[in-house]
Design a protein around this motif. Structure first.
Motif, PDB file in Angstrom:
ATOM      1  N   ASP A  30       0.744  -1.336   0.009  1.00  0.00           N
ATOM      2  CA  ASP A  30      -0.059   0.030  -0.208  1.00  0.00           C
ATOM      3  C   ASP A  30       0.773   1.400   0.184  1.00  0.00           C
ATOM      4  O   ASP A  30       0.572   2.234  -0.748  1.00  0.00           O
ATOM      5  N   SER A  31       1.682   1.394   0.758  1.00  0.00           N
ATOM      6  CA  SER A  31       2.577   2.515   0.917  1.00  0.00           C
ATOM      7  C   SER A  31       3.420   2.701  -0.535  1.00  0.00           C
ATOM      8  O   SER A  31       3.507   3.924  -0.828  1.00  0.00           O
ATOM      9  N   CYS A  32       4.027   1.646  -1.056  1.00  0.00           N
ATOM     10  CA  CYS A  32       4.424   1.732  -2.467  1.00  0.00           C
ATOM     11  C   CYS A  32       3.332   2.531  -3.423  1.00  0.00           C
ATOM     12  O   CYS A  32       3.782   3.269  -4.328  1.00  0.00           O
ATOM     13  N   TYR A  33       2.162   1.763  -3.297  1.00  0.00           N
ATOM     14  CA  TYR A  33       1.141   2.201  -4.487  1.00  0.00           C
ATOM     15  C   TYR A  33       0.854   3.756  -4.144  1.00  0.00           C
ATOM     16  O   TYR A  33       0.950   4.422  -5.163  1.00  0.00           O
ATOM     17  N   TYR A  34       0.427   4.056  -2.796  1.00  0.00           N
ATOM     18  CA  TYR A  34      -0.001   5.429  -2.622  1.00  0.00           C
ATOM     19  C   TYR A  34       1.173   6.589  -2.812  1.00  0.00           C
ATOM     20  O   TYR A  34       0.871   7.688  -3.057  1.00  0.00           O
ATOM     21  N   ASN A  35       2.328   5.975  -2.706  1.00  0.00           N
ATOM     22  CA  ASN A  35       3.469   7.184  -2.710  1.00  0.00           C
ATOM     23  C   ASN A  35       4.193   6.970  -4.040  1.00  0.00           C
ATOM     24  O   ASN A  35       5.167   7.453  -4.262  1.00  0.00           O
ATOM     25  N   ASN A  36       3.578   6.147  -5.046  1.00  0.00           N
ATOM     26  CA  ASN A  36       4.391   5.767  -6.393  1.00  0.00           C
ATOM     27  C   ASN A  36       5.926   5.425  -6.142  1.00  0.00           C
ATOM     28  O   ASN A  36       6.700   5.740  -6.977  1.00  0.00           O
TER      29      ASN A  36
ATOM     30  N   ASP B 141      10.819   9.001   4.570  1.00  0.00           N
ATOM     31  CA  ASP B 141      10.121   9.569   5.551  1.00  0.00           C
ATOM     32  C   ASP B 141       8.948   8.744   6.065  1.00  0.00           C
ATOM     33  O   ASP B 141       7.831   8.941   5.731  1.00  0.00           O
ATOM     34  N   LEU B 142       9.229   7.723   6.652  1.00  0.00           N
ATOM     35  CA  LEU B 142       8.182   6.744   7.257  1.00  0.00           C
ATOM     36  C   LEU B 142       7.136   7.228   8.069  1.00  0.00           C
ATOM     37  O   LEU B 142       6.233   6.676   8.095  1.00  0.00           O
ATOM     38  N   LYS B 143       7.690   8.302   9.083  1.00  0.00           N
ATOM     39  CA  LYS B 143       6.611   8.754  10.066  1.00  0.00           C
ATOM     40  C   LYS B 143       5.454   9.679   9.318  1.00  0.00           C
ATOM     41  O   LYS B 143       4.388   9.161   9.811  1.00  0.00           O
ATOM     42  N   ASN B 144       5.816  10.151   8.183  1.00  0.00           N
ATOM     43  CA  ASN B 144       4.450  10.814   7.601  1.00  0.00           C
ATOM     44  C   ASN B 144       3.924  10.233   6.248  1.00  0.00           C
ATOM     45  O   ASN B 144       2.910  10.682   5.663  1.00  0.00           O
TER      46      ASN B 144
END
Length: 632
Positions: free
Chosen positions: A301-307, A314-317
């Motif tokens: 999900d993190s890769c998807y939404y952050n392209n 910046d893991l925190k944000n």
């Protein structure tokens, strides 16, 4: 819960010439038996309503917009408008679950469109391919559900098994919801799998303890049993992780199975040091698999939404944890107010009755009858809980007494956390069909009421299946197919291939139309360059419809563009006379039956003052118009 099943069932004559019983798969062994006739009919209807005559009813926009719409948009790069659940700033839904369910069928369609040189994927295939995933999961759930029946009621014969399966097979939840791309359907399958895995895991652990008294036997069998126990433990962690990331309400359903597992395992900790070591390994595998699965989903999900992997800096944000965002979003009452606020009693009194009708009422009556004597109930409630969660007797009779309260808890306890949420819909209770039927149908059989109740159950589910499967917003999907297949021509009546083209669809007082169903899409190099714009006015006032039409013809050139308006028949007087001098509204087709339970009564009130007389059948029609600007 009793986990040992009897080896011989009445009515099963599947022995070979040597007198040994031949084990056959559930569908081959029982689907053609007369005792399972209504279940068999239900399976056939499920398959036909999915693959051949697909259901035209529209249960809820989430069926499309929280599922296939996102995957189609990504694979075909159509740039659809995303709902608020997929906003990159704080997404509420995990796309990893969507790709797990619909990534393969949508990719298969993309591949077929390439090798077959389709100019556009057929509408029917775009509709049924994602639904096939849910259909296959529902058929797998049938097998698990049948096994749960044998576990919970091991002294029943084949005819009694058939009665329970017949109730399940013709339920409208099974026929309609278990063939639709709703996250609630997947949640139901995970709930059943969790109950089954918890039972198998407990059974394996008890087998180890039983066999440990015989050292020779224990040394031979312990490795195999340990592997089985560890596998089921890992799957429990996997199911819990998938359930939470699919719908964060899953813990409301998982609470009772997990507590039941702990209450059966923890008292055995004093059995031996060897068992304590095994218990530690089981806990580590459950937690470890849960954490590993959750981390993989969060990474996806993190890769998807952050392209990409830029979020690592910046893991925190920028780390995306969708269930956490979901909880934060729903804590704010202003957000829930946009979707509708409901009283806490709505689930138990209204929504459960809509889904389960006579069986839910039977549970309510059963509960009222057993708690009427408050003094007796107060004296025995603690004993019943302890008997259900801590004691596992060896006889069938005692097991039947202990399993019923557990099944009742599986059905009733999820109402408590689910009812605390101000926003409530009937589909949120779909997973409860499994414990409901497992509990109440055997009770009806012991009272000799199942024949009478089954007729009511059949009539009730036939009616609701037609309503939700084919009538509710039933004209919308056929209308979208008509627009999808509508011929595209340029102003000089020649087919358009390379020019910029647009189909502009305005929907009024209907559910939101799925973009991937109305848009022509293909991966073929021969694909027509056609853009479809969908403008959903929802339940807006008629002035908004007027302004939207004006704005479209002001912003877009009339060359190579087609403008459509889709609205209920009794709303057509909103195309008021003054516009006829400026625009022409050509009726392409009427689609019926179209049951609008959201706006129908409201529309009838508005049209009491209209001069045109409407028949009752006009209320069940959806009109599709093509709008053109008159030359002045």
């Amino acid at each position: 819960m009793k986990t040992k099943s009897v080896s011989r069932q009445t009515g099963d004559n599947n022995n070979n010439n040597n007198g040994k019983k031949v084990k056959r798969p559930f569908f081959i062994k029982y689907i053609y038996q007369p005792d399972f006739i209504w279940y068999t009919i239900g399976v056939i209807v499920r398959i036909l309503w999915t693959l051949v005559y697909s259901q035209q009813g529209y249960i809820h926009p989430d069926e499309f917009f929280q599922g296939p719409e996102v995957v189609f948009d990504d694979i075909f790069q159509t740039n659809f408008t995303r709902t608020h659940e997929f906003h990159p700033a704080a997404p509420l839904r995990s796309v990893a679950i969507l790709y797990l369910l619909y990534g393969l069928p949508v990719s298969l369609l993309s591949w077929l469109s390439t090798i077959l040189h389709w100019s556009s994927i057929p509408f029917h295939l775009k509709l049924i391919f994602p639904r096939c995933t849910i259909l296959l999961l529902s058929l797998c759930s049938d097998i698990l559900f049948y096994r749960m029946i044998k576990v919970c009621h091991s002294n029943f014969n084949s005819k009694q098994y058939g009665i329970i399966m017949n109730y399940y097979g013709i339920a409208h939840v099974t026929l309609v919801f278990f063939t639709r791309t709703l996250s609630n359907s997947f949640e139901a399958f995970l709930f059943l799998a969790l109950i089954y895995l918890v039972n198998v895991n407990i059974s394996s652990l008890l087998s180890i303890i039983t066999n440990s008294s015989n050292k020779t036997k224990y040394n031979v069998q312990s490795i195999h049993i340990n592997v089985n126990t560890i596998l089921t433990s890992s799957f429990i962690g996997l199911i819990c992780a998938l359930g939470i990331f699919n719908r964060p309400t899953f813990p409301a359903f998982a609470l009772v199975p997990i507590v039941y597992w702990l209450a059966n395992i923890v008292p055995l900790m004093n059995h031996s040091f060897r068992f304590q070591l095994l218990f530690g390994r089981i806990i580590s595998f459950i937690i470890g698999t849960f954490i590993l699965t959750s981390c993989l989903i969060i990474l996806f999900d993190s890769c998807y939404y952050n392209n990409g992997f830029s979020f690592i800096m910046d893991l925190k944000n920028r780390l995306v944890i969708c269930p956490l965002n979901f909880i934060v979003y729903n804590i704010d009452s202003k957000n829930l107010d946009q979707h509708g606020l409901h009283p806490p009693w709505l689930h138990f009194i209204v929504n459960a009755t809509i889904l389960y009708g006579p069986l839910h009422l039977c549970v309510v009556l059963w509960g009222l009858f057993h708690v009427s004597n408050l003094r007796q109930f107060g004296q025995t409630i603690i004993e019943r809980i302890l008997k259900t969660f801590r004691k596992r007797s060896g006889t069938t009779e005692k097991s039947e007494q202990s399993i019923s309260p557990f099944l009742l808890y599986l059905y009733l306890i999820p109402f408590i956390p689910l009812s605390t949420f101000p926003h409530q819909e009937a589909r949120f209770l779909v997973p409860l069909i499994f414990p409901l039927i497992l509990f109440i149908v055997p009770v009806l059989m012991t009272k000799n009421l199942h024949t009478f109740l089954f007729r009511i159950w059949l009539a009730f589910n036939t009616f609701i299946s037609i309503i939700y499967g084919h009538l509710h917003q039933g004209g919308l999907l056929p209308a979208l197919k008509c627009i999808h297949d509508y011929p595209v021509v340029s102003s000089n009546v020649t087919p358009i291939v390379t020019n910029a083209n647009k189909k502009i669809l305005i929907t009024y007082h209907t559910y939101m139309p799925p973009g991937y169903l109305v848009t022509s899409m293909s991966k073929s190099v021969y694909e027509h360059k056609l853009q479809t714009i969908v403008i959903d006015l929802k339940g807006a006032r008629r002035e908004e419809l007027d302004l939207t039409i004006e704005r479209i013809f002001h912003e877009y050139s009339t060359n190579n563009n087609q403008v459509f308006v889709l609205l209920p028949n009794i709303s057509q007087t909103y195309l008021i006379d003054w516009k006829q001098a400026k625009y022409s509204f050509d009726l392409i087709k009427q689609f019926e039956p179209h049951l609008d339970l959201d706006h129908g009564f409201e529309e009838l009130i508005h049209f009491k003052d209209q001069q045109k007389q409407y028949t009752i059948w006009d209320r069940f029609k959806l009109d599709l118009y093509q709008v053109t600007r008159n030359l002045i």
